[in-house]
Design an enzyme around this catalytic site. Sequence first.
Site, short mmCIF file in Angstrom:
data_model
loop_
_atom_site.label_atom_id
_atom_site.label_comp_id
_atom_site.label_asym_id
_atom_site.label_seq_id
_atom_site.Cartn_x
_atom_site.Cartn_y
_atom_site.Cartn_z
N PRO A 1 0.76 -1.22 -0.03
CG PRO A 1 -0.67 -1.46 1.86
CD PRO A 1 0.63 -1.98 1.23
CD GLU A 2 3.69 3.07 -4.01
OE1 GLU A 2 4.16 4.37 -3.72
OE2 GLU A 2 4.04 2.42 -4.68
#
Length: 271
Positions: free
Chosen positions: A2-3
């Site tokens: 997840p960014e």
Amino acid sequence: MPELPEVEVTRRSFADRIAGAQVRALSLGKPLRWPLGCEPSTLAGRQVRSVARRGKYLLVHLDEGVLLLHLGMSGSLQFAPSLPPRGVHDHFELLTSHGVLRLHDPRRFGAVVYAPSMDDARVLKLLGGLGVEPLEIGFDAVSFHRALKLRRSAIKQVLLAGDIVVGVGNIYASEALFMSGIHPAVRADRLSKPRAARLHAAIVSVLQRAVALGGSTLRDFSSAEGQSGYFQLDAMVYGREGLPCRVCETSVKAMRQGQRSTFFCPVCQKK
Ligand SMILES: [Zn+2]
């Protein structure tokens, strides 16, 4: 992994619904990256004030203290009025009067850390070295260029380091460099003011677009483990090695920088 956009979309998906809720219990599964830092039962009765984000950390502010949540490599959060019994990969659960907040994290690189206040040493250790937020007013082209002038590493590496601007991960760094026509190996201190300004605008644009897209496809990336993020569906270069550049049709190239793959067009992106 997840960014920043995924973390921001996750925050928006439950922040309003959990605000004002009273904590009934906190339960933990297998150990996460770091210990919680308090006896879970001491949090019962506290109220959730708000959910903020700093970099890739979510900050669940309580009327007393704060919980820092990080999704690690494979974590995803769910918030619902009720949930089925906890599975083997559900390692954190906050039961509240508004519903259950659950962290699903098969690889357990995620973290949930309690601190009595934002001045606590644990908070400073985790958040103290972070650069400015790319989607907030403090991120401007002039100070970005000034900060780049002090770095001799490749621009892509400098973006990933996160201490000038936070949360520009591998996908978004590759895309922003393509959008601004900058080769990923250019030394940061060699970027002219106009090129740094173009890169600044590209970073803001690519992240804003990802947050906007993410709002309608939350489920897609929260179930995705690592590589199959929603954003790559229309990526210009990321993950497209050997495919024709969408602008000039030259083959997109890949190279290793640090431990990460960088994708770029050798024609559209100049040194
Ligand atoms: Zn090209």
